[in-house]
Motif scaffolding. Structure first.
Motif, short mmCIF file in Angstrom:
data_model
loop_
_atom_site.label_atom_id
_atom_site.label_comp_id
_atom_site.label_asym_id
_atom_site.label_seq_id
_atom_site.Cartn_x
_atom_site.Cartn_y
_atom_site.Cartn_z
N GLU A 14 0.84 -1.21 0.00
CA GLU A 14 0.00 0.00 0.00
C GLU A 14 0.87 1.25 0.00
N LEU A 32 2.17 1.80 -3.45
CA LEU A 32 1.07 2.24 -4.34
C LEU A 32 0.74 3.72 -4.14
N ARG A 33 0.74 4.16 -2.90
CA ARG A 33 0.35 5.55 -2.61
C ARG A 33 1.35 6.58 -3.13
N ILE A 75 -2.75 7.67 -7.87
CA ILE A 75 -3.47 6.93 -6.81
C ILE A 75 -3.70 7.82 -5.59
N CYS A 129 -5.61 3.49 -1.33
CA CYS A 129 -5.68 2.09 -1.75
C CYS A 129 -5.75 1.19 -0.53
N ALA A 145 -5.59 -5.50 -5.03
CA ALA A 145 -5.58 -4.10 -4.58
C ALA A 145 -6.85 -3.38 -5.00
N ILE A 204 -8.33 0.37 -5.40
CA ILE A 204 -7.65 1.65 -5.60
C ILE A 204 -8.65 2.78 -5.85
N TYR A 217 -7.07 -6.03 -9.57
CA TYR A 217 -7.31 -4.63 -9.21
C TYR A 217 -8.79 -4.33 -9.30
#
Ligand code: MCA
Ligand code: AMP
Length: 348
Positions: free
Chosen positions: A266, A269-270, A275, A278, A294, A296, A325
């Motif tokens: 996470e 991803l951030r 994004i 998430c 994930a 998102i 996703y």
């Protein structure tokens, strides 16, 4: 030895094991699994985890046995090596047995028979690092004639609980405490639960690690005041045998036998500009155990999941990259504002 393992915190921790810990881990397994110098094992596992380095390599060397390596896992190469007739011991994670079964099913009948005959001469086949699905256990029995010996371990403790070498290997169970390992199940108040009731597995013994490298607070939190190591795994005892029920943290995912921190993914991803937020969860999957998934919330609606996947591939090993996703407008949260991941899972 220091092996790194993921936890519920963002970065993996170094698990420090002493020579005495290693000696206890290795000599116990050599004894209970009847290793001898005439054994010959094929290693297809990475050497930066206990399964590969201790259970396969160190036990073989301790016993004066032969250990042969493949540079990486390939079902074709594994069967080719088996057919040479020297290997008699094999240890792997459930995903590998799944992949071997799939490959065997695609072979012509004559070759299937050859493989089956070769495997039937093996002395021992072990599965561990993640729950062995009953379907995989049964199919492997049809392929090889072997009831896989399933056992339970953890980087911090080596092996703790195992089905017996001789005696009943109970399908769906991780077995009985190994010699020299004290095991108890406790409730939220740290009171020992009676048989038949679920509790956290706690472990004591010479196999248990010394400390997390340079993380005294994490080390302290990992033990009770009287020295029991808190595994975070939940199990139940039924007629003497332990059965795993799950983990106390939804943020730990096991995929392909690797332990993965959802929080670590996470955080990466951030950092992607498209994004906004998430949440990462593990979805049950027969092949991988769990599949990383994930949900998102996007800033930029035009970005595709494939683009995110390829971007992630450059930032983490393949086994950590989410494979599924879902683009969502919002994440389910409780009154404290924490994402309720159990409510998220049905999305996948
Ligand atoms: C790889 N792929 C995946 C995953 N991993 N897809 C979904 N989920 C995953 N987890 C994809 C790759 O991206 C690639 O797809 C394709 O699968 C093949 O990738 P490759 O890396 O070649 O995979 P593999 O070699 O077939 O890997 C499967 C594996 C590996 C051999 C099962 O995961 C493995 O070695 N696992 C063992 C880990 C282990 O030793 N754990 C023990 C720790 P594409 O081509 O699209 O990119 S636990 C422990 O030690 C404790 C003490 C214990 O109890 O044992
Ligand atoms: P690791 O931290 O990578 O050493 O992984 C240890 C974790 O793998 C344990 O805490 C369990 O959650 C899991 N594990 C190991 N063996 C088994 C098994 N036979 N069945 C279910 N889970 C297992």
């Amino acid at each position: 030895m220091i092996l790194y393992t993921s936890g519920t915190t963002n970065l993996p921790k170094g698990v420090v094991t002493t020579h005495a810990n290693l000696e206890a881990q290795i000599s116990t397994l050599v004894d209970v699994w009847h290793w001898s110098s005439s054994d010959h094992i094929l290693c297809v596992l990475p050497l930066h985890h206990v399964h590969g380095i201790i259970n396969v390599v160190c036990c073989a060397l301790w016993a004066g046995a032969t250990v042969e390596f493949l540079p990486n896992f390939s079902a074709e190469a594994v069967f080719e090596t088996f057919l040479l007739g020297k290997v008699n011991v094999f240890m792997a994670v459930p995903t590998i047995y799944f992949k071997l079964i799939a490959y065997w099913e695609g072979l012509p009948v004559e070759q299937q028979k050859q493989v089956t005959e070769t495997l039937s001469r093996f002395r021992l086949m072990v599965s561990g690092s993640a729950a062995l699905p009953v379907s995989v256990m049964e199919k492997w029995k049809a392929v090889s004639g072997h009831t896989l010996l399933e056992r339970y371990g953890m980087t911090e403790i080596g092996m703790g609980i195992s089905n017996p070498y001789e005696g009943e290997r109970r399908v769906g169970y991780i077995g009985l405490p190994l010699p020299g390992v004290s095991v108890r199940l406790v409730d939220e108040n740290n009171s020992v639960v009676p048989d038949g009731q679920p509790g956290e597995i706690q472990i004591k013994g010479n196999t248990v690690f010394l400390e997390y490298w340079d993380r005294p607070e994490a080390t302290q939190k990992a033990f009770t005041n009287d020295g029991w190591f808190l595994t975070g795994d939940i199990a139940v005892v039924e007629e003497g045998y332990y059965r795993m029920l799950g983990r106390d943290s939804i943020d730990i995912i096991k995929s392909g036998g690797y332990k993965i921190s959802a929080l670590e993914i996470e955080e990466v991803l951030r950092t992607h500009s498209a994004i906004r937020d998430c949440s990462v969860v593990g979805i049950p999957n027969e092949e991988w155990g769990e599949l990383v998934a994930a949900a998102i919330i996007l800033n930029d609606e035009t970005i595709l999941p494939e683009t995110i996947l390829n971007w992630l591939r450059e930032r983490m090993p393949a086994y950590k990259v989410p494979r599924q996703y879902r683009i969502v407008d919002d994440l389910p949260r409780n009154a404290m504002g924490k994402v309720t991941k159990n409510d998220l899972k049905p999305l996948f």
